[in-house]
Write a protein that holds these residues in place. Structure first.
Motif, PDB file in Angstrom:
ATOM      1  N   ARG A   5      25.721  -3.486   8.723  1.00  0.00           N
ATOM      2  CA  ARG A   5      24.937  -3.813   9.926  1.00  0.00           C
ATOM      3  C   ARG A   5      25.357  -2.919  11.096  1.00  0.00           C
ATOM      4  O   ARG A   5      24.519  -2.338  11.788  1.00  0.00           O
ATOM      5  CB  ARG A   5      25.120  -5.281  10.304  1.00  0.00           C
ATOM      6  CG  ARG A   5      24.279  -5.687  11.529  1.00  0.00           C
ATOM      7  CD  ARG A   5      24.658  -7.046  12.059  1.00  0.00           C
ATOM      8  NE  ARG A   5      24.437  -8.116  11.127  1.00  0.00           N
ATOM      9  CZ  ARG A   5      25.401  -8.826  10.523  1.00  0.00           C
ATOM     10  NH1 ARG A   5      26.683  -8.530  10.783  1.00  0.00           N
ATOM     11  NH2 ARG A   5      25.119  -9.794   9.696  1.00  0.00           N
ATOM     12  N   LEU A  16      20.843  -8.566   4.961  1.00  0.00           N
ATOM     13  CA  LEU A  16      20.329  -7.699   6.024  1.00  0.00           C
ATOM     14  C   LEU A  16      18.804  -7.605   5.976  1.00  0.00           C
ATOM     15  O   LEU A  16      18.160  -7.406   7.008  1.00  0.00           O
ATOM     16  CB  LEU A  16      20.960  -6.309   5.928  1.00  0.00           C
ATOM     17  CG  LEU A  16      22.468  -6.290   6.227  1.00  0.00           C
ATOM     18  CD1 LEU A  16      23.070  -4.932   5.891  1.00  0.00           C
ATOM     19  CD2 LEU A  16      22.742  -6.635   7.685  1.00  0.00           C
ATOM     20  N   ARG A  39      20.168 -11.221  16.382  1.00  0.00           N
ATOM     21  CA  ARG A  39      19.336 -10.603  15.350  1.00  0.00           C
ATOM     22  C   ARG A  39      18.239  -9.741  15.964  1.00  0.00           C
ATOM     23  O   ARG A  39      17.950  -8.638  15.491  1.00  0.00           O
ATOM     24  CB  ARG A  39      18.709 -11.684  14.458  1.00  0.00           C
ATOM     25  CG  ARG A  39      19.716 -12.370  13.543  1.00  0.00           C
ATOM     26  CD  ARG A  39      19.030 -13.172  12.471  1.00  0.00           C
ATOM     27  NE  ARG A  39      19.993 -13.740  11.547  1.00  0.00           N
ATOM     28  CZ  ARG A  39      19.682 -14.228  10.357  1.00  0.00           C
ATOM     29  NH1 ARG A  39      18.426 -14.214   9.951  1.00  0.00           N
ATOM     30  NH2 ARG A  39      20.604 -14.727   9.560  1.00  0.00           N
TER      31      ARG A  39
END
Length: 214
Positions: free
Chosen positions: A16, A53, A152
């Motif tokens: 990430r 992800l 997010r």
């Protein structure tokens, strides 16, 4: 299950962060064997990390071609900013209600550092302080669910935000907007804090559109 999560989490976090930092570019293929070697992880853990992800919207699975970094369009980046406007307004209101004297000192120190960064032309430093301010407002608000949603969304639109932050003159525009957010929260004024967030993100949306046309 708990042990497996402990093993996978560093892999998820590492991939990430690599995407957010731009080490992997939009539409770049993410090959499990390469990621396994790069992050010293098993293929199974890499596969699970890519699925996580994908759920976060950072990666997309392509039939018969594996995974790749998901490209976020300008239109989607604007939609994300519009959603942020609603959720961050809530966080700003709650932060204004809950903020302590110690946290007021912290936000004011952040504001002072932001002024200094803009005055000295430290664009990267200002960008980091910008992210820190938004993060601290989320934390002070105590709205954990909202914080997870916003994290997010931030990850998905980070490349657009970075391009915007690098535009000449942008920090001088956003600085007074951020200072207004700080002032309202520190004054325990929920309505003004929410209005300041909305004003700031409206400005972000306008600047995103202008950047695309430039």
């Amino acid at each position: 299950m708990g042990e497996r999560a402990e093993i996978e989490k560093p892999v998820v976090d590492a991939i990430r962060e690599a995407i957010i930092r731009g080490e992997f570019v939009p539409n770049q293929r993410l090959v499990e064997s390469d990621l396994s070697a790069q992050f010293t992880a098993s293929r199974a853990n890499v596969r699970i990390a890519l699925l996580e992800l994908a759920n976060e919207g950072l990666v997309e699975r392509v039939q018969n071609r594996g995974a790749r970094v998901r490209a976020v369009s300008l239109e989607e980046a604007i939609e994300i900013s519009e959603v942020r406007m609603v959720v961050e307004s809530l966080c700003a209101e709650k932060a204004a209600e809950r903020i302590t004297d110690e946290e007021i000192g912290e936000l004011k120190a952040l504001g002072k550092a932001m002024r200094k960064a803009v005055a000295s032309g430290d664009v990267m430093g200002y960008s980091g302080l910008n992210q820190e301010l938004h993060r601290r407002v989320r934390e002070i608000s105590g709205q954990h669910t909202a914080g997870q949603v916003l994290e997010r969304l931030r990850a998905q639109s980070v490349r657009h935000q970075f391009r915007l932050a690098m535009r000449p003159g942008r920090p001088s525009v956003s600085l007074p907007e951020h200072l207004a957010i700080i002032d309202a929260i520190c004054a325990h004024d929920p309505a003004a804090a929410a209005a300041a967030i909305r004003q700031h993100l409206s400005s972000v949306i306008e600047a995103l559109r202008e950047a695309e046309q430039a």
